[in-house]
Write an enzyme that holds these catalytic residues in place. Structure first.
Site, PDB file in Angstrom:
ATOM      1  N   LEU A 149       0.811  -1.217   0.000  1.00  0.00           N
ATOM      2  CA  LEU A 149       0.000   0.000   0.000  1.00  0.00           C
ATOM      3  C   LEU A 149       0.846   1.270   0.000  1.00  0.00           C
ATOM      4  CD1 LEU A 149      -2.701  -1.118   2.593  1.00  0.00           C
ATOM      5  CD2 LEU A 149      -3.067  -0.768   0.139  1.00  0.00           C
TER       6      LEU A 149
ATOM      7  N   TYR B 157      -1.332   3.725  15.877  1.00  0.00           N
ATOM      8  CA  TYR B 157      -2.310   2.983  15.087  1.00  0.00           C
ATOM      9  C   TYR B 157      -3.666   3.692  15.079  1.00  0.00           C
ATOM     10  CZ  TYR B 157      -5.794  -0.664  14.221  1.00  0.00           C
ATOM     11  OH  TYR B 157      -6.880  -1.362  13.755  1.00  0.00           O
TER      12      TYR B 157
ATOM     13  N   SER C  14     -13.228  -7.952  16.310  1.00  0.00           N
ATOM     14  CA  SER C  14     -13.854  -8.930  15.437  1.00  0.00           C
ATOM     15  C   SER C  14     -12.975 -10.167  15.340  1.00  0.00           C
ATOM     16  CB  SER C  14     -14.133  -8.327  14.056  1.00  0.00           C
ATOM     17  OG  SER C  14     -15.124  -9.074  13.392  1.00  0.00           O
TER      18      SER C  14
HETATM   19  C1  15L Z   1      -8.015  -3.385  16.617  1.00  0.00           C
HETATM   20  O1  15L Z   1      -8.099  -2.346  15.975  1.00  0.00           O
HETATM   21  C2  15L Z   1      -7.070  -4.465  16.239  1.00  0.00           C
HETATM   22  O2  15L Z   1      -6.862  -4.523  14.840  1.00  0.00           O
HETATM   23  C3  15L Z   1      -7.508  -5.821  16.741  1.00  0.00           C
HETATM   24  O3  15L Z   1      -6.426  -6.707  16.632  1.00  0.00           O
HETATM   25  C4  15L Z   1      -8.044  -5.791  18.167  1.00  0.00           C
HETATM   26  O4  15L Z   1      -6.997  -5.557  19.040  1.00  0.00           O
HETATM   27  C5  15L Z   1      -9.117  -4.732  18.301  1.00  0.00           C
HETATM   28  O5  15L Z   1      -8.731  -3.490  17.783  1.00  0.00           O
HETATM   29  C6  15L Z   1      -9.579  -4.511  19.745  1.00  0.00           C
HETATM   30  O6  15L Z   1      -9.642  -3.359  20.190  1.00  0.00           O
HETATM   31  O7  15L Z   1      -9.906  -5.486  20.408  1.00  0.00           O
END
Ligand code: 15L
Length: 266
Positions: free
Chosen positions: A53, A137, A167
């Site tokens: 990406l 993130y 999820s």
């Molecule tokens: C997220 O954004 C992550 O990608 C996932 O791995 C989980 O950690 C999830 O959040 C979460 O908050 O449980």
């Protein structure tokens, strides 16, 4: 009416592998991309294109002939800023630029609860709550939502940003009793996000019909998303886990452990 060609980025990831199967009814052809190798196409309904990406020209080529994009690619956990910058921040820019150049009018963006992760679990928030990203993130997902907003206002490209909770096949811990989103509910939400007309830029929280919800989707009722599943069916199993210590971020903040990731020293 199904799409002609749907692009799914992140197709080798945790959700991408699931969506590769469950999104099948919604497009004649699903083009699957990831930076990691993927399984070969299983028939004429699949195309597999390995793509970084962070490579603008490659993303442009990836989007040729596509009618809608489900953008699930990028880094999905907390990492040093420089990694997030390449995959998530440059990545989402490349996706929208390619959408603009190819006339693609609909994007479903895999945003995250980590955009609002520093809100307390005692709060109930809607899509208008101030963002409180809990990580680089989470910041990158917040940036992605703003990118979606800008590309709608400037170019009329519509996006549904799904602030996905957790999820997985089932909740993995006590916090996820509130944030759990079943694969079935995720798939239904993506279907609504692809086909509901006139979504502009809609922000929706992705959670199943869990008992203790922190998120209010009244600003996304036009999507008609009605979760069918609930984390309650896993309660007995999850409550065998030891309770959190009183100062554990998993007990205090909506974003849980992401709120204490880092720092990353060179
Ligand atoms: C997220 O954004 C992550 O990608 C996932 O791995 C989980 O950690 C999830 O959040 C979460 O908050 O449980």
């Amino acid at each position: 009416t199904p799409l002609n060609r749907l692009l799914l980025t992140g197709a080798a990831g945790g959700l991408g592998k699931v969506l590769r199967e469950t999104l099948r009814p919604y497009a004649k052809i699903i083009r699957l991309s990831d930076i990691a190798p993927m399984d070969a196409p299983t028939g004429d309904h699949e195309e597999v294109v390995q793509c970084n990406l962070a490579d603008k020209a490659a993303v442009h080529a990836l989007c040729e002939g596509v009618d809608a994009i489900a953008h699930f690619g990028g880094v999905s956990v907390e990492r040093p800023f420089e990694e997030i910058l390449e995959a998530n921040i440059k990545g989402v820019f490349h996706i929208y630029e390619a959408a603009r150049k190819h006339g693609i009018k609909r994007v479903v963006f895999a945003s995250s609860n980590h955009v609002i992760g520093f809100h307390k679990q005692t709060e109930t928030i809607d899509a208008n709550a101030p963002r409180r990203p809990d990580s680089y993130y989470g910041l990158s997902k917040s940036y992605g939502e703003d990118m979606a907003s800008f590309y709608f206002d400037r170019y009329g490209i519509e996006t549904v940003s799904i602030r996905i909770g957790s999820s997985f096949p089932e909740p993995l811990n006590r916090r996820m009793m509130a944030t759990y989103l079943s694969y079935r509910d995720l798939t239904n939400l993506i279907e609504r996000s692809l086909f509901t007309p006139n979504v502009k830029h809609t922000v929706v929280y992705g959670a199943s019909a869990n008992r203790d919800l922190w998120w209010d989707n009244h600003m996304a009722t036009h999507l008609g998303f009605e979760p069918q599943d609930t984390s309650e069916v896993f309660r007995e199993k999850i409550e065998q886990q030891p309770p959190y210590a009183p100062n554990d971020p998993a007990l205090i903040y909506q974003g849980g452990a992401f709120c204490e990731a880092g720092p990353f020293d060179d």
